[in-house]
Design a protein around this motif. Structure first.
Motif, mmCIF file in Angstrom:
data_model
loop_
_atom_site.group_PDB
_atom_site.id
_atom_site.type_symbol
_atom_site.label_atom_id
_atom_site.label_comp_id
_atom_site.label_asym_id
_atom_site.label_seq_id
_atom_site.Cartn_x
_atom_site.Cartn_y
_atom_site.Cartn_z
ATOM 1 N N PHE A 158 0.849 -1.183 0.000
ATOM 2 C CA PHE A 158 0.000 0.000 0.000
ATOM 3 C C PHE A 158 0.884 1.231 0.000
ATOM 4 N N GLU A 159 0.291 2.340 -0.406
ATOM 5 C CA GLU A 159 0.958 3.641 -0.295
ATOM 6 C C GLU A 159 -0.080 4.651 0.155
ATOM 7 N N CYS A 160 0.307 5.481 1.100
ATOM 8 C CA CYS A 160 -0.573 6.507 1.633
ATOM 9 C C CYS A 160 0.110 7.856 1.413
ATOM 10 N N ILE A 161 -0.562 8.730 0.685
ATOM 11 C CA ILE A 161 -0.029 10.058 0.399
ATOM 12 C C ILE A 161 -0.936 11.078 1.079
ATOM 13 N N LEU A 162 -0.361 11.897 1.928
ATOM 14 C CA LEU A 162 -1.116 12.943 2.624
ATOM 15 C C LEU A 162 -0.438 14.277 2.354
ATOM 16 N N GLY A 163 -0.449 14.677 1.094
ATOM 17 C CA GLY A 163 0.308 15.857 0.710
ATOM 18 C C GLY A 163 1.772 15.459 0.649
ATOM 19 N N ILE A 164 2.616 16.072 1.447
ATOM 20 C CA ILE A 164 4.025 15.669 1.515
ATOM 21 C C ILE A 164 4.213 14.491 2.460
ATOM 22 N N PRO A 165 3.589 14.479 3.644
ATOM 23 C CA PRO A 165 3.769 13.303 4.497
ATOM 24 C C PRO A 165 3.051 12.090 3.914
ATOM 25 N N GLY A 166 3.392 10.942 4.440
ATOM 26 C CA GLY A 166 2.746 9.723 4.001
ATOM 27 C C GLY A 166 3.489 8.513 4.517
ATOM 28 N N CYS A 167 3.123 7.362 4.013
ATOM 29 C CA CYS A 167 3.773 6.129 4.418
ATOM 30 C C CYS A 167 3.518 5.062 3.372
ATOM 31 N N LYS A 168 4.274 3.990 3.463
ATOM 32 C CA LYS A 168 4.042 2.838 2.597
ATOM 33 C C LYS A 168 4.468 1.588 3.340
ATOM 34 N N GLY A 169 4.072 0.454 2.798
ATOM 35 C CA GLY A 169 4.399 -0.819 3.432
ATOM 36 C C GLY A 169 3.546 -1.921 2.852
ATOM 37 N N THR A 170 3.193 -2.862 3.701
ATOM 38 C CA THR A 170 2.366 -3.994 3.270
ATOM 39 C C THR A 170 1.091 -4.018 4.115
ATOM 40 N N TYR A 171 0.106 -4.774 3.636
ATOM 41 C CA TYR A 171 -1.140 -4.904 4.375
ATOM 42 C C TYR A 171 -1.636 -6.338 4.285
ATOM 43 N N ALA A 172 -2.547 -6.661 5.192
ATOM 44 C CA ALA A 172 -3.193 -7.974 5.181
ATOM 45 C C ALA A 172 -4.645 -7.798 5.604
ATOM 46 N N VAL A 173 -5.523 -8.590 4.999
ATOM 47 C CA VAL A 173 -6.925 -8.597 5.394
ATOM 48 C C VAL A 173 -7.124 -9.852 6.241
ATOM 49 N N GLU A 174 -7.452 -9.633 7.513
ATOM 50 C CA GLU A 174 -7.614 -10.740 8.453
ATOM 51 C C GLU A 174 -8.959 -10.615 9.146
ATOM 52 N N ASN A 175 -9.846 -11.589 8.894
ATOM 53 C CA ASN A 175 -11.181 -11.595 9.499
ATOM 54 C C ASN A 175 -11.931 -10.292 9.253
ATOM 55 N N GLY A 176 -11.790 -9.736 8.052
ATOM 56 C CA GLY A 176 -12.501 -8.510 7.705
ATOM 57 C C GLY A 176 -11.797 -7.243 8.147
ATOM 58 N N ASP A 177 -10.708 -7.358 8.905
ATOM 59 C CA ASP A 177 -9.940 -6.182 9.322
ATOM 60 C C ASP A 177 -8.727 -6.024 8.412
ATOM 61 N N VAL A 178 -8.317 -4.785 8.206
ATOM 62 C CA VAL A 178 -7.126 -4.499 7.421
ATOM 63 C C VAL A 178 -6.033 -4.082 8.391
ATOM 64 N N VAL A 179 -4.898 -4.760 8.306
ATOM 65 C CA VAL A 179 -3.764 -4.438 9.177
ATOM 66 C C VAL A 179 -2.642 -3.913 8.292
ATOM 67 N N LEU A 180 -2.205 -2.688 8.587
ATOM 68 C CA LEU A 180 -1.101 -2.072 7.848
ATOM 69 C C LEU A 180 0.211 -2.345 8.571
ATOM 70 N N HIS A 181 1.210 -2.748 7.825
ATOM 71 C CA HIS A 181 2.564 -2.840 8.355
ATOM 72 C C HIS A 181 3.338 -1.708 7.669
ATOM 73 N N ILE A 182 3.500 -0.612 8.381
ATOM 74 C CA ILE A 182 4.162 0.579 7.823
ATOM 75 C C ILE A 182 5.663 0.356 7.908
ATOM 76 N N THR A 183 6.321 0.360 6.735
ATOM 77 C CA THR A 183 7.767 0.125 6.701
ATOM 78 C C THR A 183 8.554 1.385 6.368
ATOM 79 N N THR A 184 7.884 2.395 5.816
ATOM 80 C CA THR A 184 8.547 3.670 5.490
ATOM 81 C C THR A 184 7.590 4.809 5.792
ATOM 82 N N LYS A 185 8.093 5.827 6.499
ATOM 83 C CA LYS A 185 7.316 7.032 6.807
ATOM 84 C C LYS A 185 7.951 8.220 6.113
ATOM 85 N N TYR A 186 7.099 9.060 5.541
ATOM 86 C CA TYR A 186 7.561 10.314 4.928
ATOM 87 C C TYR A 186 7.018 11.462 5.760
#
Length: 186
Positions: free
Chosen positions: A121-149
């Motif tokens: 996944f990638e999340c862009i919030l203007g200049i800040p943001g983050c990226k990493g991996t995600y998993a869908v577990e029992n209907g929930d989404v869990v983000l593993h953020i590996t890089t923060k901007y």
């Protein structure tokens, strides 16, 4: 007496053969009057009493092409179908302006989160943001953020986990990042 038993046995065998080869007209008809012994015969079966009702498909589920699957049925495809745009920001329970929170540059770069088919996944919030991996577990989404901007450098490696609150009915995703709750919609 011996000959009498043999003659009686022959008569019984002939009687049995005769009774086996003669059948009623309703059930069997020779295809040819001159058909040799052992030739094929047609058999007619009366089907007037056979059931004519077609089996019901009343309880059989049908799938209409293009119909949306129920929420949670295929979470990953629903999640990856396009990007989710930032629509609200909450700090300490109070809604804040997105532009004030993330700066005016947000008008140029946009603010969104995108989930890819390869579980990144990638999340862009203007200049800040983050990226990493995600998993869908029992209907929930869990983000593993590996890089923060943060806007101050090219990205800091990190190892953080965030659970995304996914409201299927409202069509929103939200998670905490940079001290605020970010809400995304399609």
């Amino acid at each position: 007496m011996k000959h009498f038993i043999q003659i009686f046995a022959v008569i019984v065998v002939i009687a049995l053969l005769t009774s086996c080869s003669s059948t009623s007209k309703d059930t069997e008809k020779n295809t040819s009057a001159d058909a040799p012994a052992g030739a094929a015969t047609e058999v007619y079966i009366d089907v007037t009493d056979a059931p004519t009702e077609v089996p019901s498909t009343e309880n059989t589920p049908t799938v209409v092409e293009g119909e949306k699957t129920p929420a949670g049925a295929d979470d990953k495809s629903e999640l990856t179908a396009g990007r989710w745009n930032l629509t609200a920001v909450y700090r300490e329970g109070e809604q804040k302006s997105i532009a004030v929170q993330y700066g005016s540059v947000i008008r140029e770069t946009g603010a969104y989160i995108r989930f890819n088919e390869d579980d990144t996944f990638e999340c862009i919030l203007g200049i800040p943001g983050c990226k990493g991996t995600y998993a869908v577990e029992n209907g929930d989404v869990v983000l593993h953020i590996t890089t923060k901007y943060t806007g101050k450098n090219e990205g800091d490696a990190c190892d953080e986990y965030e659970t995304v609150k996914w409201d299927h009915e409202a069509g929103t995703l939200s998670f905490d990042f940079f001290g605020v709750t970010n809400v995304f919609t399609k």
